[in-house]
Enzyme design. Structure first.
Site, PDB file in Angstrom:
ATOM      1  N   HIS A  56       0.828  -1.209   0.000  1.00 37.66           N
ATOM      2  CA  HIS A  56       0.000   0.000   0.000  1.00 37.66           C
ATOM      3  C   HIS A  56       0.867   1.268   0.000  1.00 37.66           C
ATOM      4  O   HIS A  56       1.190   1.815   1.055  1.00 37.66           O
ATOM      5  CB  HIS A  56      -0.892  -0.037   1.251  1.00 37.66           C
ATOM      6  CG  HIS A  56      -2.018   0.930   1.235  1.00 37.66           C
ATOM      7  ND1 HIS A  56      -3.257   0.637   1.740  1.00 37.66           N
ATOM      8  CD2 HIS A  56      -2.114   2.198   0.768  1.00 37.66           C
ATOM      9  CE1 HIS A  56      -4.051   1.666   1.597  1.00 37.66           C
ATOM     10  NE2 HIS A  56      -3.384   2.639   1.015  1.00 37.66           N
ATOM     11  N   HIS A  58       1.423   5.103  -2.017  1.00 36.61           N
ATOM     12  CA  HIS A  58       0.951   6.106  -2.974  1.00 36.61           C
ATOM     13  C   HIS A  58       2.171   6.786  -3.592  1.00 36.61           C
ATOM     14  O   HIS A  58       2.880   7.534  -2.911  1.00 36.61           O
ATOM     15  CB  HIS A  58       0.055   7.133  -2.282  1.00 36.61           C
ATOM     16  CG  HIS A  58      -1.217   6.541  -1.736  1.00 36.61           C
ATOM     17  ND1 HIS A  58      -2.339   6.326  -2.511  1.00 36.61           N
ATOM     18  CD2 HIS A  58      -1.531   6.080  -0.496  1.00 36.61           C
ATOM     19  CE1 HIS A  58      -3.289   5.764  -1.781  1.00 36.61           C
ATOM     20  NE2 HIS A  58      -2.825   5.608  -0.547  1.00 36.61           N
ATOM     21  N   LEU A  59       2.421   6.491  -4.864  1.00 37.00           N
ATOM     22  CA  LEU A  59       3.585   7.083  -5.545  1.00 37.00           C
ATOM     23  C   LEU A  59       3.219   8.372  -6.287  1.00 37.00           C
ATOM     24  O   LEU A  59       4.104   9.089  -6.750  1.00 37.00           O
ATOM     25  CB  LEU A  59       4.215   6.067  -6.512  1.00 37.00           C
ATOM     26  CG  LEU A  59       4.881   4.859  -5.853  1.00 37.00           C
ATOM     27  CD1 LEU A  59       5.421   3.898  -6.916  1.00 37.00           C
ATOM     28  CD2 LEU A  59       6.020   5.288  -4.927  1.00 37.00           C
ATOM     29  N   ARG A  60       1.917   8.642  -6.418  1.00 34.20           N
ATOM     30  CA  ARG A  60       1.387   9.919  -6.920  1.00 34.20           C
ATOM     31  C   ARG A  60       1.599  10.192  -8.401  1.00 34.20           C
ATOM     32  O   ARG A  60       1.022  11.134  -8.928  1.00 34.20           O
ATOM     33  CB  ARG A  60       1.955  11.100  -6.116  1.00 34.20           C
ATOM     34  CG  ARG A  60       1.689  11.042  -4.621  1.00 34.20           C
ATOM     35  CD  ARG A  60       0.218  11.134  -4.302  1.00 34.20           C
ATOM     36  NE  ARG A  60      -0.036  11.347  -2.876  1.00 34.20           N
ATOM     37  CZ  ARG A  60      -1.075  10.841  -2.222  1.00 34.20           C
ATOM     38  NH1 ARG A  60      -1.961  10.092  -2.842  1.00 34.20           N
ATOM     39  NH2 ARG A  60      -1.250  11.095  -0.942  1.00 34.20           N
ATOM     40  N   ASN A  90      -4.968   5.741  -7.119  1.00 34.76           N
ATOM     41  CA  ASN A  90      -5.635   7.054  -7.093  1.00 34.76           C
ATOM     42  C   ASN A  90      -4.731   8.171  -7.599  1.00 34.76           C
ATOM     43  O   ASN A  90      -4.458   9.145  -6.906  1.00 34.76           O
ATOM     44  CB  ASN A  90      -6.174   7.365  -5.692  1.00 34.76           C
ATOM     45  CG  ASN A  90      -5.094   7.445  -4.629  1.00 34.76           C
ATOM     46  OD1 ASN A  90      -4.000   6.902  -4.807  1.00 34.76           O
ATOM     47  ND2 ASN A  90      -5.385   8.126  -3.541  1.00 34.76           N
ATOM     48  N   HIS A 177     -10.703  -0.179   0.992  1.00 37.30           N
ATOM     49  CA  HIS A 177     -10.569   0.937   1.937  1.00 37.30           C
ATOM     50  C   HIS A 177     -11.938   1.051   2.607  1.00 37.30           C
ATOM     51  O   HIS A 177     -12.883   1.580   2.019  1.00 37.30           O
ATOM     52  CB  HIS A 177     -10.183   2.212   1.165  1.00 37.30           C
ATOM     53  CG  HIS A 177     -10.277   3.468   1.953  1.00 37.30           C
ATOM     54  ND1 HIS A 177      -9.180   4.240   2.255  1.00 37.30           N
ATOM     55  CD2 HIS A 177     -11.338   4.103   2.511  1.00 37.30           C
ATOM     56  CE1 HIS A 177      -9.571   5.290   2.956  1.00 37.30           C
ATOM     57  NE2 HIS A 177     -10.868   5.239   3.124  1.00 37.30           N
ATOM     58  N   ASN A 276      -6.287   9.144   7.102  1.00 38.02           N
ATOM     59  CA  ASN A 276      -7.476   8.352   6.808  1.00 38.02           C
ATOM     60  C   ASN A 276      -7.081   6.885   6.653  1.00 38.02           C
ATOM     61  O   ASN A 276      -6.318   6.558   5.755  1.00 38.02           O
ATOM     62  CB  ASN A 276      -8.106   8.874   5.510  1.00 38.02           C
ATOM     63  CG  ASN A 276      -9.330   8.071   5.092  1.00 38.02           C
ATOM     64  OD1 ASN A 276      -9.655   7.039   5.677  1.00 38.02           O
ATOM     65  ND2 ASN A 276     -10.004   8.537   4.053  1.00 38.02           N
ATOM     66  N   ASP A 303       0.836   2.649   3.753  1.00 39.10           N
ATOM     67  CA  ASP A 303      -0.064   3.726   3.327  1.00 39.10           C
ATOM     68  C   ASP A 303       0.714   5.039   3.182  1.00 39.10           C
ATOM     69  O   ASP A 303       0.221   6.111   3.538  1.00 39.10           O
ATOM     70  CB  ASP A 303      -1.253   3.893   4.277  1.00 39.10           C
ATOM     71  CG  ASP A 303      -2.387   4.715   3.648  1.00 39.10           C
ATOM     72  OD1 ASP A 303      -2.289   5.075   2.455  1.00 39.10           O
ATOM     73  OD2 ASP A 303      -3.364   5.012   4.367  1.00 39.10           O
ATOM     74  N   HIS A 307       2.317  14.370   0.641  1.00 37.85           N
ATOM     75  CA  HIS A 307       1.581  15.593   0.284  1.00 37.85           C
ATOM     76  C   HIS A 307       2.557  16.763   0.295  1.00 37.85           C
ATOM     77  O   HIS A 307       3.425  16.824   1.166  1.00 37.85           O
ATOM     78  CB  HIS A 307       0.469  15.887   1.298  1.00 37.85           C
ATOM     79  CG  HIS A 307      -0.679  14.943   1.216  1.00 37.85           C
ATOM     80  ND1 HIS A 307      -1.548  14.912   0.143  1.00 37.85           N
ATOM     81  CD2 HIS A 307      -1.111  13.980   2.068  1.00 37.85           C
ATOM     82  CE1 HIS A 307      -2.463  13.970   0.346  1.00 37.85           C
ATOM     83  NE2 HIS A 307      -2.224  13.396   1.506  1.00 37.85           N
TER      84      HIS A 307
HETATM   85 ZN   LIG Z   1      -6.956   4.061   2.232  1.00 37.52          ZN
END
Ligand SMILES: [Zn+2]
Length: 428
Positions: A56, A58-60, A90, A177, A276, A303, A307
């Site tokens: 999990h 997020h590499l964006r 996402n 999620h 979250n 996760d 940002h």
């Molecule tokens: Zn999530």
């Protein structure tokens, strides 16, 4: 062929051994191995683990390269001891087609720091209305096996059922999620004593637990695999424990921050603690640790949610949700699980490498440290103590909740198929 001899490391925390790497593979393990022609790493007192695997991340990229790119994210992963990460869908555009997942997969190949396995979206545009092209993403070069609308919940029960039915054909898994959207409208933090005192919108535990209960029942009904992302409550643990006792194909993850931090920190109003699912209570933290120790929770997943400064350096209500986590994950797990006696290093290898690789059906990772296996390895100095300094992060973002906090342990070396990506704690 390059030769590297790791001398005297405690493999999975056991007796000191030598491990010889030749080319991309582990050539031999044992004591007193011949160092002829090899680069020698003196590793007395250090722990040698299989390369860590994150389910999990997020590499964006594509779309939010101001917060992270595949290159900076995989550098952060290598520093944290990871040799493979699953990149969440996402992005902008959303990874909901073969074209986008192949783009992320290709960028991962080019980075060279860490393998990148793209996660495909469950629904078109993460909108929860129409199933995405799951089969096309699976059949693409990216070979997607894990599907998730993470960031959003697949809240429509019919869509969730169809997704579970669809992925069965190729042994895929839906990673949920779990967040009931109506119950979390306007939610800013965990619903409880602290939210009441601060007057912030509460995020009830039942919003997570009701979706998990529904989805384990759906997975059982369909006979498919469901994976629950970032468990955060004691009640969620109870539901997963019950589902497993039934023999259903249910797996679950917990983040490092949910193993350490509580909603008391929200009293600071520092948005770095806004995440979250939200930070919960001490009782939840203790239940999550116990569940990770007894195997009810299968694995740790970061996760990692980078940002940019401007999205976090604002008032609580306006701040983005999420924390970076790749570079501190192992230290937090050492502090909360190893140094407390809940898990030994073999357990850490299982929860941070073997199990996540197995859930993602990822080949070449999460393997035993033995001859003939790919040399995906992480060498850890567990005696290290140091304060977290985000200025030194390889990640493009700095939104860590641990700034200035002393955490134990440090990854000194990471090897990706025999090539050192991290040497003496620094990117090679
Ligand atoms: Zn999530």
């Amino acid at each position: 062929m390059s030769k590297i001899l790791i001398r005297g490391a405690k493999v999975l925390g056991g007796e000191p051994q030598d491990v010889l790497i030749e080319g991309e593979n582990i050539a031999a393990t044992g004591s007193g191995l011949d160092a002829e022609g090899a680069t020698v790493i003196e590793a007395a007192g250090r722990i040698l683990l299989p390369g860590l695997v994150d389910l999990h991340t997020h590499l964006r990229e594509p779309g939010r390269e101001d917060s992270e790119t595949v290159l900076t994210g995989t550098k952060a992963a290598a520093v944290g001891g990871f040799t493979a990460v699953h990149a969440m869908a996402n992005t902008f555009p959303v990874a909901d087609t073969a074209g986008v997942v192949e783009q992320v997969w290709r960028l991962g190949k080019e980075s060279g720091y860490c393998d990148v396995q793209p996660v495909g979206a469950v629904t078109v545009g993460l909108e929860g209305k129409q199933l995405a092209e799951l089969g096309a993403m699976h059949d693409s070069a990216a070979g997607v096996k894990v599907f998730s609308d993470d960031g959003k919940c697949v809240d429509d029960a019919v869509i969730m059922r169809r997704a579970l039915e669809y992925v069965k054909a190729f042994d895929g898994v839906v990673a949920q999620h779990a967040q009931e959207p109506r119950l979390t409208e306007g939610a800013q933090m965990n619903e409880g004593v602290v939210s009441a005192e601060l007057g912030l919108g509460g995020w009830p535990a039942v919003a997570e637990e009701s979706i998990i209960a529904r989805d384990v029942l759906l997975a059982a009904h369909v006979g498919s695999r469901v994976h629950i992302c970032h468990l955060s409550t004691a009640g969620s643990v109870e539901i997963v424990r019950w589902a497993k006792s039934k023999g259903w194909d249910v797996t679950a993850e917990v983040t490092p921050h949910h193993l350490l931090l509580t909603d008391e920190l929200v009293r600071t109003y520092n948005p770095v603690y806004k995440v979250n699912p939200p930070l919960r209570t001490e009782a939840d933290v203790m239940a999550l640790r116990e569940a990770l120790a007894d195997g009810t929770i299968d694995c740790v997943a970061t996760d990692h949610a980078p940002h940019p400064h401007e999205d976090k350096d604002c008032e609580w209500a306006a701040a983005a949700m999420g924390m970076v986590g790749l570079e501190t994950a192992l230290s937090v797990v050492q502090q909360t699980m190893v140094d407390t006696g809940l898990l030994d290093w073999a357990g850490v290898a299982d929860r941070m490498s073997l199990r996540p690789a197995a859930i993602g059906r990822l080949e070449g990772h999460g393997r035993p440290v033995s001859a003939g296996e790919p040399a995906n390895l992480t060498l850890v100095d567990p005696s290290y103590r140091g304060a977290v300094d985000p200025a030194g992060f390889a990640s493009r973002s700095r939104n860590t909740p641990y700034e200035g906090r002393e955490l134990p342990g440090r990854v000194t070396h990471t090897f990706l198929r025999g090539r050192a990506t991290v040497v003496d704690g620094k990117l090679a």
